[in-house]
Scaffold this motif. Sequence first.
Motif, PDB file in Angstrom:
ATOM      1  N   UNK A   1     -87.466  13.491  54.116  1.00 56.14           N
ATOM      2  CA  UNK A   1     -88.220  14.576  54.749  1.00 56.14           C
ATOM      3  C   UNK A   1     -89.650  14.136  55.033  1.00 56.14           C
ATOM      4  N   UNK A   2     -90.248  13.416  54.090  1.00 55.50           N
ATOM      5  CA  UNK A   2     -91.620  12.922  54.282  1.00 55.50           C
ATOM      6  C   UNK A   2     -91.675  11.894  55.412  1.00 55.50           C
ATOM      7  N   UNK A   3     -90.667  11.062  55.499  1.00 55.89           N
ATOM      8  CA  UNK A   3     -90.596  10.100  56.601  1.00 55.89           C
ATOM      9  C   UNK A   3     -90.466  10.829  57.938  1.00 55.89           C
ATOM     10  N   UNK A   4     -89.608  11.834  57.981  1.00 61.17           N
ATOM     11  CA  UNK A   4     -89.457  12.627  59.194  1.00 61.17           C
ATOM     12  C   UNK A   4     -90.742  13.341  59.578  1.00 61.17           C
ATOM     13  N   UNK A   5     -91.456  13.840  58.586  1.00 59.58           N
ATOM     14  CA  UNK A   5     -92.741  14.504  58.831  1.00 59.58           C
ATOM     15  C   UNK A   5     -93.732  13.518  59.441  1.00 59.58           C
ATOM     16  N   UNK A   6     -93.747  12.303  58.940  1.00 60.00           N
ATOM     17  CA  UNK A   6     -94.648  11.274  59.472  1.00 60.00           C
ATOM     18  C   UNK A   6     -94.284  10.920  60.907  1.00 60.00           C
ATOM     19  N   UNK A   7     -93.000  10.824  61.190  1.00 61.70           N
ATOM     20  CA  UNK A   7     -92.562  10.517  62.555  1.00 61.70           C
ATOM     21  C   UNK A   7     -92.943  11.655  63.505  1.00 61.70           C
ATOM     22  N   UNK A   8     -92.778  12.911  63.056  1.00 59.31           N
ATOM     23  CA  UNK A   8     -93.201  14.049  63.892  1.00 59.31           C
ATOM     24  C   UNK A   8     -94.710  14.025  64.110  1.00 59.31           C
ATOM     25  N   UNK A   9     -95.476  13.677  63.070  1.00 58.87           N
ATOM     26  CA  UNK A   9     -96.933  13.567  63.204  1.00 58.87           C
ATOM     27  C   UNK A   9     -97.285  12.525  64.265  1.00 58.87           C
ATOM     28  N   UNK A  10     -96.604  11.398  64.242  1.00 55.42           N
ATOM     29  CA  UNK A  10     -96.830  10.362  65.253  1.00 55.42           C
ATOM     30  C   UNK A  10     -96.555  10.897  66.656  1.00 55.42           C
TER      31      UNK A  10
ATOM     32  N   UNK B   1     -84.659   5.751  48.470  1.00 56.74           N
ATOM     33  CA  UNK B   1     -85.278   6.978  48.966  1.00 56.74           C
ATOM     34  C   UNK B   1     -84.432   8.213  48.651  1.00 56.74           C
ATOM     35  N   UNK B   2     -85.103   9.273  48.242  1.00 58.68           N
ATOM     36  CA  UNK B   2     -84.427  10.541  47.969  1.00 58.68           C
ATOM     37  C   UNK B   2     -84.430  11.385  49.246  1.00 58.68           C
ATOM     38  N   UNK B   3     -83.768  12.518  49.186  1.00 56.33           N
ATOM     39  CA  UNK B   3     -83.766  13.440  50.329  1.00 56.33           C
ATOM     40  C   UNK B   3     -85.192  13.879  50.650  1.00 56.33           C
ATOM     41  N   UNK B   4     -85.998  14.096  49.623  1.00 53.40           N
ATOM     42  CA  UNK B   4     -87.396  14.476  49.820  1.00 53.40           C
ATOM     43  C   UNK B   4     -88.183  13.355  50.510  1.00 53.40           C
TER      44      UNK B   4
END
Length: 87
Positions: free
Chosen positions: A44-53, A38-41
């Motif tokens: 960020x996408x994983x974090x965005x998904x967790x925030x969405x949850x 996984x890259x830094x980007x």
Amino acid sequence: KTAELYHHLTAMILYLGKRTRPDLQTEISFLSTRVKEPTEDDWKKLGHTIRYLSVTKELPLTLEATNDGVIQWWVDASFAVHPNMRS
């Protein structure tokens, strides 16, 4: 941040998506392709998904059936994509 942690978190989201959150399938399909490096980007996408949850955990999942018995569900595929974090 390690690939192992990224993989673990993605697997947890996959579990949720398969059992209770079909709205996550688009995110899961991408995140699961990035588990080896996984890259830094990607983080960020994983974090965005967790925030969405977190934001949507109280929203009900609405399923509808057509007259011929086909089940339909709808997904907002653009959660907080704009600079002001609005969809």
